[in-house]
Design a protein around this motif. Structure first.
Motif, PDB file in Angstrom:
ATOM      1  N   ASN A 186       0.816  -1.346  -0.133  1.00 17.75           N
ATOM      2  CA  ASN A 186       0.006   0.058  -0.056  1.00 17.75           C
ATOM      3  C   ASN A 186       1.080   1.290   0.113  1.00 17.75           C
ATOM      4  O   ASN A 186       1.827   1.373   0.722  1.00 17.75           O
ATOM      5  CB  ASN A 186      -1.056  -0.069   1.097  1.00 17.75           C
TER       6      ASN A 186
ATOM      7  N   ALA B 220      -5.701   2.110   3.463  1.00 18.49           N
ATOM      8  CA  ALA B 220      -5.856   1.966   2.218  1.00 18.49           C
ATOM      9  C   ALA B 220      -7.372   2.181   1.870  1.00 18.49           C
ATOM     10  O   ALA B 220      -8.274   2.081   2.694  1.00 18.49           O
ATOM     11  CB  ALA B 220      -5.296   0.852   1.894  1.00 18.49           C
TER      12      ALA B 220
ATOM     13  N   ASP C 223      -7.103   3.011  -4.354  1.00 16.65           N
ATOM     14  CA  ASP C 223      -5.619   2.772  -4.188  1.00 16.65           C
ATOM     15  C   ASP C 223      -5.025   1.629  -5.016  1.00 16.65           C
ATOM     16  O   ASP C 223      -5.352   0.568  -5.061  1.00 16.65           O
ATOM     17  CB  ASP C 223      -5.055   2.697  -2.566  1.00 16.65           C
TER      18      ASP C 223
ATOM     19  N   PRO D 289      -2.058  -0.849  -5.438  1.00 18.66           N
ATOM     20  CA  PRO D 289      -0.979  -1.339  -4.699  1.00 18.66           C
ATOM     21  C   PRO D 289       0.221  -1.694  -5.594  1.00 18.66           C
ATOM     22  O   PRO D 289       0.289  -1.858  -6.826  1.00 18.66           O
ATOM     23  CB  PRO D 289      -1.477  -2.708  -4.287  1.00 18.66           C
TER      24      PRO D 289
END
Length: 235
Positions: free
Chosen positions: A169, A208, A212, A214
């Motif tokens: 993250n 997170a 988002d 990763p």
């Protein structure tokens, strides 16, 4: 899983492993900043984290002698064999306290990679094949390639960040440029996104959001870490 890199003792001593947030979750970093903010002006947790990490990163780099900082940035070259077969490598022009990927870029060029740099657009970043020397100040003073430089699609992307956790993250500047870019590139084909960070930017955990994107791996001067699929899935 991670690969640990050995550095000379004088350089390793400058890698502040005890002040990098590994001793506790990232929320503890945010709480220390929130205490100084009036209750009616409390920022969100992620805004607190950004303020805290900007401050901590500035303190870390400010304490580095130029030669030590250069040695740490040059140590990123250890990530080269982990990038995969030579293709198109998207990179970035470091600003301020960001870790500078120029040594890794030069090693990649010598190994047969083509380097591309981003231009900020209203949507995803666009990547253009260009030499670092051809970059000029653009959006918010960030060095970028000419608009006339050949437009390309990176196969591997080096990603700047404020903080990252072991699940991949990433905490960025908050404008969403790289989340939009990673989403668009992944929708168009295979992509490997590698976050570049000082060791003190690697935290135990980060909050997170669903949007988002990763990271597939994290490279610091001392390690190369690949989050497990289970960790990236948030399981």
């Amino acid at each position: 899983m991670g690969l640990i890199i050995r550095l000379p003792p004088d350089v390793l001593a400058s890698v502040d492993l005890h002040a990098n947030g590994r001793s506790g979750p990232a929320t503890s970093v945010a709480k220390s900043v929130a205490k100084a903010v009036p209750l009616n002006e409390q920022p969100t947790e992620r805004q607190q984290l950004r303020r805290a990490m900007r401050s901590r990163r500035a303190a870390f780099t400010g304490a580095l002698a130029p030669a030590v900082r250069g040695a740490l940035e040059s140590a990123l070259v250890h990530a080269l064999p982990r990038l995969g077969p030579p293709a198109i490598l998207g990179s970035y022009a470091a600003m301020g306290d960001e870790i500078d990927p120029q040594a890794l870029e030069q090693a990649a060029i010598a190994a047969g990679w083509q380097i591309a740099f981003p231009r900020v657009t209203e949507g995803p970043l666009s990547f253009h094949s260009a030499a670092y020397a051809a970059l000029t100040p653009g959006y918010k003073g960030i060095a970028e390639p000419p608009a006339t430089a050949p437009l390309v699609r990176p196969d591997t992307l080096l990603v700047p960040l404020l903080a990252v956790d072991r699940a991949g993250n990433r905490l960025g500047q908050g404008k969403g440029h790289y989340d939009r870019t990673l989403a668009a590139l992944r929708a168009s084909g295979p992509l490997r996104a590698i976050g570049l960070a000082w060791d003190m930017q690697l935290l135990d955990s980060l909050p997170a959001e669903p949007w988002d994107q990763p990271l597939d791996a994290i490279a610091t001067p001392t390690l190369f870490h690949t989050p497990s699929p289970r960790a990236k899935a948030g399981a």
